[in-house]
Design an enzyme around this catalytic site. Structure first.
Site, PDB file in Angstrom:
ATOM      1  N   VAL A 182      -4.609  17.596 -58.840  1.00  4.64           N
ATOM      2  CA  VAL A 182      -5.250  17.019 -60.017  1.00  4.64           C
ATOM      3  C   VAL A 182      -6.577  16.406 -59.588  1.00  4.64           C
ATOM      4  CG1 VAL A 182      -5.090  15.316 -61.874  1.00  4.64           C
ATOM      5  CG2 VAL A 182      -3.043  16.556 -61.124  1.00  4.64           C
ATOM      6  N   CYS A 183      -7.668  16.933 -60.127  1.00 13.29           N
ATOM      7  CA  CYS A 183      -9.015  16.503 -59.756  1.00 13.29           C
ATOM      8  C   CYS A 183      -9.513  15.492 -60.787  1.00 13.29           C
ATOM      9  CB  CYS A 183      -9.928  17.718 -59.695  1.00 13.29           C
ATOM     10  SG  CYS A 183     -11.574  17.373 -59.062  1.00 13.29           S
ATOM     11  N   LEU A 184      -9.579  14.225 -60.389  1.00 18.32           N
ATOM     12  CA  LEU A 184      -9.954  13.165 -61.335  1.00 18.32           C
ATOM     13  C   LEU A 184     -10.564  12.008 -60.558  1.00 18.32           C
ATOM     14  CD1 LEU A 184      -9.577  12.854 -64.468  1.00 18.32           C
ATOM     15  CD2 LEU A 184      -7.573  11.472 -63.959  1.00 18.32           C
TER      16      LEU A 184
END
Length: 474
Positions: free
Chosen positions: A299-301
């Site tokens: 998850v890229c955040l």
């Protein structure tokens, strides 16, 4: 020795008690408790309120541990990762055991003589819960947790809020259903999770927070906030035995290509939490559902520290950020109307004809991936979510495929709410698709829908045969 009676809140701030007897206090601060239902568990000390009944010092005892009690204590020691303590010896070296208590009988006597004390304890716990909730508003103290998280101002957020406005979160004890997902739910499991993507099989017994008291207090703060403010369309599960883990199930918001899909995330609160942000993985089923959601579950955040974006991107703050804020970001900023612009650098061209066309094609592709993802998730639900996923698919698959059939028939597609008038040309419908639909989308949909629909229909028929609760896709 006096009798120690342990009580804990099963649900944060609700004051519901679970009563048991203290068997042993371990070196790491956790407490072995035998509950009224004869189950034994190891609980972090900050979760317990312990009272001692001195008047029970003259209790009955049988001169030694019974086999059943020895086995229960041995199981508790094994679960806690500790060896059994050595026997007590006299000066002559002969093994002798201190006069033990018959724990079951002592607890029954405790119930008779200490009913009023337990009532007072319940009041104390409720008052403590209220004072803790008030303390949550302090943003300066790290122990007291973050201030109320603000929902990100993403385009998809307003649509999802409008679609689900007025829904109230149920109590954590409510049975999981598709209707519960509409309003949001928070559930506390008494036992461990079935499995977790961020936890190796042998890691549960070795987890040790850097500062246990501060860590567990902050986790309880996160639980209370989630129990009160879990967003519509979100279901959260936590575990009494694995407080460092969470699970989140998010229903796709309306006007997005994720509409009426369901997406599972595993959350890990590291030993340094909240100094370090949570870690999150997505049950991707090898599908790239979004620029921020990789096919390997990454998850890229920026809020999680997994992406360094623009200066305006929100980063994790130990004092002000929260798990609730992460959930808002996933629901509103990741699963949004135009996920194409989540890709780094693509937002700069937003508003141009070329960018609008690219976003339109991307939404059609993500819609098709949603159908595939739904089938894969229904076939192999994530651990701990089998009931919820099956309920969701049985409820929403007929609606999703009914709209897909209208798309194939050349209809104008579904409106923002099923059954309403069709949107005007160029508008975004409930599935996040711009009208008119492209020829390529029609061709791909025609190839994909029959096979997926038949497979989902077969699964629902199997569930219906098993429990009679599911509705087959017609």
């Amino acid at each position: 020795d006096p009798i120690a009676l342990a009580a804990r809140r099963i649900e944060p701030t609700l004051g519901r008690l679970k009563i048991g007897g203290v068997v042993r206090t371990l070196n790491d601060g956790r407490v072995v408790v035998r509950w009224w239902d004869d189950t034994v568990s190891v609980v972090p000390a900050p979760l317990l309120q312990v009272i001692v009944f001195d008047e029970l010092a003259e209790h009955e005892h049988d001169g030694g541990h019974g086999e059943e009690e020895e086995e229960e204590e041995a199981e508790a020691d094994e679960a806690a990762g500790h060896a059994a303590p050595p026997p007590t010896t006299t000066s002559g070296g002969t093994d002798t055991a201190a006069p033990p208590q018959t724990l079951g009988g002592a607890l029954r006597r405790a119930a008779e003589v200490a009913a009023e004390t337990v009532n007072q304890l319940a009041k104390k716990i409720r008052r403590q819960g209220e004072s803790d909730s008030e303390a949550d508003g302090d943003t300066g103290a790290e122990d007291d947790g973050p201030a109320a998280a603000q929902a990100p101002s993403a385009a998809g957020n307003a649509d999802a809020s409008q679609h689900d406005a007025g829904a109230a979160a149920p109590e954590a004890s409510e049975a999981p259903t598709a209707a519960a997902a509409e309003t949001g739910s928070f559930e506390v499991l008494s036992g461990p999770f079935e499995a977790h993507m961020l936890l190796p099989d042998d890691a549960a017994a070795t987890f040790s927070p850097a500062e246990p008291k501060r860590y567990y207090k902050r986790v309880q703060t996160e639980w209370r906030r989630l129990q009160k403010e879990v967003p519509p369309g979100v279901q959260v599960k936590v575990s009494e035995e694995q407080m460092h883990l969470m699970k989140v199930l998010i229903r796709g918001p309306v006007h997005t290509p994720y509409y009426q899909g369901v997406y599972a995330f595993d959350v890990f609160l590291p030993p340094e939490f909240p100094a370090k942000p949570p870690a999150v993985k997505h049950h991707a089923y090898r599908l790239r559902m979004n620029p921020n959601l990789y096919d390997n579950g990454y998850v890229c955040l920026s809020l999680l520290g997994t992406w360094e974006g623009r200066e305006s991107c929100e980063e994790w703050s130990p004092a002000n950020s929260s798990v609730l804020q992460v959930i808002h970001a996933l629901q509103a900023m990741v699963l949004n109307k135009e996920p194409y612009f989540n890709e780094p650098g693509f937002e700069e061209g937003k508003g141009t004809e070329r960018a609008r066309a690219a976003s339109r094609f991307a939404n059609e592709a993500y819609y098709l991936l949603k159908l595939d993802h739904m089938h894969r998730m229904a076939s192999r639900p994530p651990p701990d979510w089998t009931v919820e996923v099956r309920a969701h698919v049985a409820e929403y698959a007929p609606r999703i495929f009914a709209r897909a059939e209208r798309y194939l028939a050349g209809g104008a597609a579904a409106a923002p709410s099923d059954g309403a008038a069709a949107p005007a040309e160029g508008a975004i419908n409930s599935d996040g698709l711009a009208l008119p639909l492209t020829r390529g989308f029609h061709v791909s949909l025609g190839r994909q829908v029959p096979a997926i629909r038949d497979a989902v229909n077969k699964l629902i028929a199997e569930w219906r045969a098993a429990d009679g609760s599911a509705t087959a896709v017609s």
